[in-house]
Design a protein around this motif. Structure first.
Motif, PDB file in Angstrom:
ATOM      1  N   VAL A  57      -2.706  -1.233 -14.447  1.00 20.94           N
ATOM      2  CA  VAL A  57      -1.768  -0.240 -14.986  1.00 20.94           C
ATOM      3  C   VAL A  57      -1.233  -0.756 -16.315  1.00 20.94           C
ATOM      4  CG1 VAL A  57      -1.121   0.722 -12.721  1.00 20.94           C
ATOM      5  CG2 VAL A  57       0.183  -1.181 -13.658  1.00 20.94           C
ATOM      6  N   ASP A  64      -1.346  -2.393  -9.828  1.00 21.48           N
ATOM      7  CA  ASP A  64      -0.846  -1.685  -8.652  1.00 21.48           C
ATOM      8  C   ASP A  64      -1.732  -2.136  -7.502  1.00 21.48           C
ATOM      9  OD1 ASP A  64       0.021   0.063  -6.694  1.00 21.48           O
ATOM     10  OD2 ASP A  64      -0.574   1.877  -7.757  1.00 21.48           O
ATOM     11  N   ARG A  72       2.818  -2.668  -0.605  1.00 17.88           N
ATOM     12  CA  ARG A  72       2.452  -2.220  -1.943  1.00 17.88           C
ATOM     13  C   ARG A  72       3.228  -3.031  -2.974  1.00 17.88           C
ATOM     14  NH1 ARG A  72       2.858   3.713  -4.771  1.00 17.88           N
ATOM     15  NH2 ARG A  72       1.741   3.068  -6.637  1.00 17.88           N
ATOM     16  N   LEU A  74       3.839  -3.331  -7.312  1.00 17.68           N
ATOM     17  CA  LEU A  74       3.651  -3.033  -8.732  1.00 17.68           C
ATOM     18  C   LEU A  74       3.977  -4.327  -9.458  1.00 17.68           C
ATOM     19  CD1 LEU A  74       5.230   0.518  -9.043  1.00 17.68           C
ATOM     20  CD2 LEU A  74       2.812  -0.100  -9.070  1.00 17.68           C
ATOM     21  N   GLU A  75       3.020  -4.820 -10.238  1.00 15.46           N
ATOM     22  CA  GLU A  75       3.126  -6.158 -10.798  1.00 15.46           C
ATOM     23  C   GLU A  75       3.027  -6.149 -12.319  1.00 15.46           C
ATOM     24  OE1 GLU A  75       0.789  -8.181  -7.021  1.00 15.46           O
ATOM     25  OE2 GLU A  75      -0.309  -7.811  -8.874  1.00 15.46           O
TER      26      GLU A  75
END
Length: 156
Positions: A57, A64, A72, A74-75
């Motif tokens: 992303v 993601d 889950r 988001l990094e």
């Protein structure tokens, strides 16, 4: 419910309250391993057994990641220094109790192969940190099995 974690820098992998460190040698050379980690994010689901889906992303500045079982992340990529170090932190997760999480993949040449060291660094509530420590053996097994799968993928 997803929640935002405390942003940390790369030094967190050395100072975190919980640090799980695993290492294994594989036959694939460091540049190939680095490309699999940093450039082929989608491919993680094919060799890392816990990963169900991974996608880059923000034009590659983040990831993601969805694990089997529903976690889950988001990094944000913190370090991408080919072919030696790839590190990222978790910005948002649905894992309860996590306050800060970062991972580092350090690659060291051994002959024509690579020694891969993975550090999972975390801070969180007492139950979260306790659960991570209890999961150490399983995470180590997943790391070893996944690196064997990555090695097979890269040396075919």
């Amino acid at each position: 419910m997803a929640h935002r974690l405390r942003p940390v820098d790369h030094d967190f992998v050395r100072t975190a309250p919980v640090r799980l460190v695993f290492a294994r040698g594989i036959t694939a050379p460091p540049p190939a391993v680095f490309r699999a980690l940093a450039d082929d994010v989608v491919g993680w689901a094919e060799w890392f057994s816990a990963v169900a889906v991974a996608r880059p992303v923000r034009d590659g500045a983040g990831r993601d990641v969805r694990l089997r079982g529903g976690a889950r992340f988001l990094e944000t990529v913190l370090v991408s220094e080919a072919p030696d170090v790839y590190a990222h932190r978790v910005d948002v997760t649905n894992v309860p109790g996590a306050r800060a999480v970062a991972e580092e993949w350090r690659l060291v040449p051994i002959g024509t192969g690579t020694r891969v060291q993975w550090t999972l660094a975390a801070d969180g509530t007492v139950p979260f940190c306790g659960a991570l420590n209890l999961a150490r053996a399983g995470l180590g097994r997943a790391f070893r099995d996944s690196l064997a799968a990555l090695d097979r993928r890269l040396t075919v």
